[in-house]
Design a protein around this motif. Sequence first.
Motif, short mmCIF file in Angstrom:
data_model
loop_
_atom_site.label_atom_id
_atom_site.label_comp_id
_atom_site.label_asym_id
_atom_site.label_seq_id
_atom_site.Cartn_x
_atom_site.Cartn_y
_atom_site.Cartn_z
N ILE C 112 27.19 2.64 23.17
CA ILE C 112 26.11 2.69 24.15
C ILE C 112 25.49 1.32 24.42
O ILE C 112 25.33 0.90 25.55
N LYS C 114 24.33 -2.43 25.01
CA LYS C 114 24.85 -3.50 25.83
C LYS C 114 25.50 -4.57 24.95
O LYS C 114 26.69 -4.79 25.02
N SER C 170 26.15 11.11 24.07
CA SER C 170 25.18 10.08 24.44
C SER C 170 23.99 10.68 25.19
O SER C 170 22.87 10.18 25.07
N LEU C 171 24.22 11.74 25.94
CA LEU C 171 23.07 12.41 26.56
C LEU C 171 22.14 12.95 25.48
O LEU C 171 20.92 12.90 25.61
N ARG C 174 20.33 9.98 23.54
CA ARG C 174 19.28 9.37 24.35
C ARG C 174 18.32 10.42 24.94
O ARG C 174 17.57 10.15 25.87
N ARG C 176 18.37 12.89 26.84
CA ARG C 176 18.32 13.36 28.23
C ARG C 176 18.49 14.86 28.36
O ARG C 176 18.30 15.43 29.41
N TYR D 31 16.81 -4.55 31.92
CA TYR D 31 15.59 -4.02 31.33
C TYR D 31 15.01 -4.94 30.27
O TYR D 31 13.81 -5.21 30.23
N GLN D 65 11.36 5.14 36.64
CA GLN D 65 12.43 6.10 36.45
C GLN D 65 12.33 7.23 37.48
O GLN D 65 13.32 7.63 38.09
N GLU D 105 22.00 -0.68 36.86
CA GLU D 105 20.75 -0.88 36.13
C GLU D 105 19.83 0.33 36.29
O GLU D 105 19.12 0.72 35.37
N ASP D 108 21.24 3.00 34.23
CA ASP D 108 20.88 2.66 32.86
C ASP D 108 19.51 3.23 32.52
O ASP D 108 19.32 3.97 31.55
N LEU D 109 18.57 2.87 33.35
CA LEU D 109 17.19 3.31 33.15
C LEU D 109 17.08 4.83 33.13
O LEU D 109 16.33 5.41 32.34
N MET D 110 17.83 5.46 34.00
CA MET D 110 17.70 6.91 34.12
C MET D 110 18.38 7.67 32.99
O MET D 110 17.87 8.67 32.50
N PHE D 111 19.55 7.20 32.60
CA PHE D 111 20.36 8.04 31.71
C PHE D 111 20.79 7.39 30.39
O PHE D 111 21.32 8.07 29.52
N ILE D 112 20.61 6.09 30.30
CA ILE D 112 21.13 5.44 29.10
C ILE D 112 20.03 4.85 28.22
O ILE D 112 20.01 5.03 27.02
N MET D 113 19.14 4.17 28.87
CA MET D 113 18.09 3.43 28.17
C MET D 113 17.29 4.29 27.20
O MET D 113 17.06 5.46 27.44
N SER D 115 13.87 3.67 25.98
CA SER D 115 12.56 3.88 26.56
C SER D 115 12.69 4.40 27.98
O SER D 115 13.67 4.12 28.64
#
Lengths: 204, 204, 204, 204
Positions: C112, C114, C170-171, C174, C176, D31, D65, D105, D108-113, D115
């Motif tokens: 996951i 970076k 990963s969902l 993280r 989601r 981010y 987000q 990006e 990323d923010l929506m589904f990976i990040m 925070s």
Amino acid sequence: MGISERKERDKLEMRKNIIDAAMHMFTHEGYENASIRKIADKIEYSPATIYLYYKDKDELLYDVQAECFKKLVTIFKKDASAAEPFTRLGQIFDTYVKFGLNNPEMYDLMFIMKSPMNNLDDKEIWKNGNEAFEHVVTCVQECIDHQLIKFDNVWLGAFSVWGMAHGLISLDIRCRIKVMHMDESQILDAIHASIATYLNHIKK
Amino acid sequence: MGISERKERDKLEMRKNIIDAAMHMFTHEGYENASIRKIADKIEYSPATIYLYYKDKDELLYDVQAECFKKLVTIFKKDASAAEPFTRLGQIFDTYVKFGLNNPEMYDLMFIMKSPMNNLDDKEIWKNGNEAFEHVVTCVQECIDHQLIKFDNVWLGAFSVWGMAHGLISLDIRCRIKVMHMDESQILDAIHASIATYLNHIKK
Amino acid sequence: MGISERKERDKLEMRKNIIDAAMHMFTHEGYENASIRKIADKIEYSPATIYLYYKDKDELLYDVQAECFKKLVTIFKKDASAAEPFTRLGQIFDTYVKFGLNNPEMYDLMFIMKSPMNNLDDKEIWKNGNEAFEHVVTCVQECIDHQLIKFDNVWLGAFSVWGMAHGLISLDIRCRIKVMHMDESQILDAIHASIATYLNHIKK
Amino acid sequence: MGISERKERDKLEMRKNIIDAAMHMFTHEGYENASIRKIADKIEYSPATIYLYYKDKDELLYDVQAECFKKLVTIFKKDASAAEPFTRLGQIFDTYVKFGLNNPEMYDLMFIMKSPMNNLDDKEIWKNGNEAFEHVVTCVQECIDHQLIKFDNVWLGAFSVWGMAHGLISLDIRCRIKVMHMDESQILDAIHASIATYLNHIKK
DNA sequence: CATGAATGAGAGTTCATTCAT
DNA sequence: GATGAATGAACTCTCATTCAT
């Protein structure tokens, strides 16, 4: 051996530097206005460097406080060392008051300020004041032993003596004596008169 | 005339609101956590509004302090009102100590904190403590008049009494008694014992 | 020869030490809390020493990642080794999911995060995942060879299988899946059900 | 009324400004490199101003987000709106993948990040993804109703579909596909092929 | 009268990294 | 080979205060 000793000495010296700078900051600009940054500036190091020697601001303050107490103890040993206990008690009062009034910011840090010792665990002991307080306790004990004062419990005696002295000094430092409409020299007289009277009252 | 009077009244009322909010803030969340913004929030006004009534934080604090003193005076009148002066002196001590220990944040603001009164000119008088201190002075005067205590100078007597009480309380509030290695209840006992002893010592 | 060999060995050993410390840091305190300084502390070396073995943090992370992949490969060999390819495919899924959910911080670093591999040149190959992926590829290939699954292109098959597994894990890692309003155990069930269903769907 | 409306509008506009700046920061510099300071700089306000509109960084991120999700929903409504459910399912996949690859990006923010949503209480619902996910759920439900796909549980279906899509995209965004030794265009093909195949597999 | 909006200044703290020794 | 010492650059966040409206 020589090397590690030197390193140790260097480290202590640096801590001393920091403490001195911090102390200077506190006593000249007040605690509120002393930030890690400014202290670092003063010794021309980066703020981050401070954190190599102190884990946080409180730890630094604690050491500065310790330094102040060392001074007080030194003064006690020099100026409040009469063999005769009751005389010494008077010297202790005088020395303490003089110290407080001459170094109000130090006194503040040692006896008035909230940080850093409010954060100590109840379990942890507040070591800094110990030796100074012991000086008082010992003296009071001797006074009791020689039946020079009207106390029989040493703790009670020491606490009372300390309380009276601290009360007078801190009211002055924090300007609460303004309520008495006196000018500076009168206040000083009043403090000394109060102490003299108090000594008289507890004298056997 | 009627109009300007009303305006004056309104203004006072608003100041009262602000003071109350500030006081609530102090006593419930501690001085440290009381900012102008939070006080304003509490009364549902904007921070800027506060500045219509107080030119700065110190001025506000000064008034809050006054309010605290009013409380102390009220308590004095209620709980330290014995006709017999020496008895009253004891009541004053007890009341004062109780007030301090029960309202440490208030006591802090009134007797320990630097702000707001350090900024007063030397010429300006610190009015806030006046009436409370008068209560002590009067009592001491009567004690002297009736030859109940070993003082002849009323100011000296009042100052000493106050100094002792303040010393004990403020050492406690600021946790300096840790040096005596006592637990909470022992400390309380020590304070009361010190006072009782002191009263004994000054009793004629 | 012997000397330079030993040096080489020593160097590798030191790198191993560092990697282990870093890994321990990640898995026990989370990636966020793992700084070079803390890793150095753990192995009782100075931070500067780390830079003798790794030119920067990314390079270190890259090696840590490699170590993680070794673990995964080991687990694959142990727990996903059925001779029958389709059974093995199921085992691969299960093992992979279990690994991810049990070692979220490792999984994070491997699949996951970076860093450290985004900085690899396009030309450079990301070697770390190779062997693990090969395990999948081989299995898929055998499944195809034995006409057990509805894929004919092995890369496509392996990629799909991996994609599905990674997506679900990963969902979850993280958080989601919160959007589905399930509690923890339901989520786990859902993941396994999804995989079982998927296997069913691709089964010939 | 008009005034308060305008104020409300101004406030929203300011928040929009901040969100836009933040989004720009995220999508252009990632981010990690987006700080409150930099965002404030971008809109030429002081950092403190941000805190008038958002109580902390997380709250801001949460809104950014949300904005991203609005975009996705809009795109879904535009490009994945076929009446025929299975066709729509395909469109959803395509739209989602395209969105992810074109706005890595954001994705990323929506589904990976990590925070800001990891910090949400379990009780709190993660509202942001809701509507987008609903779009998928509805579609899957219709597919099931019309017996177009091999699922009978709608949640399972939606989760699987989402998992597959997310897995492929996020492996790509985070460069893990490097293990497959493909160049960019091959990867794209592989993703689409995987999806096409998957759709085929679940098609009844 | 009241305020919404804004800010400069500053706080404590952490980090990856460097370099003389 | 190893490191102690140091740092610049960042970080998030809070505060008392001001001013146009």
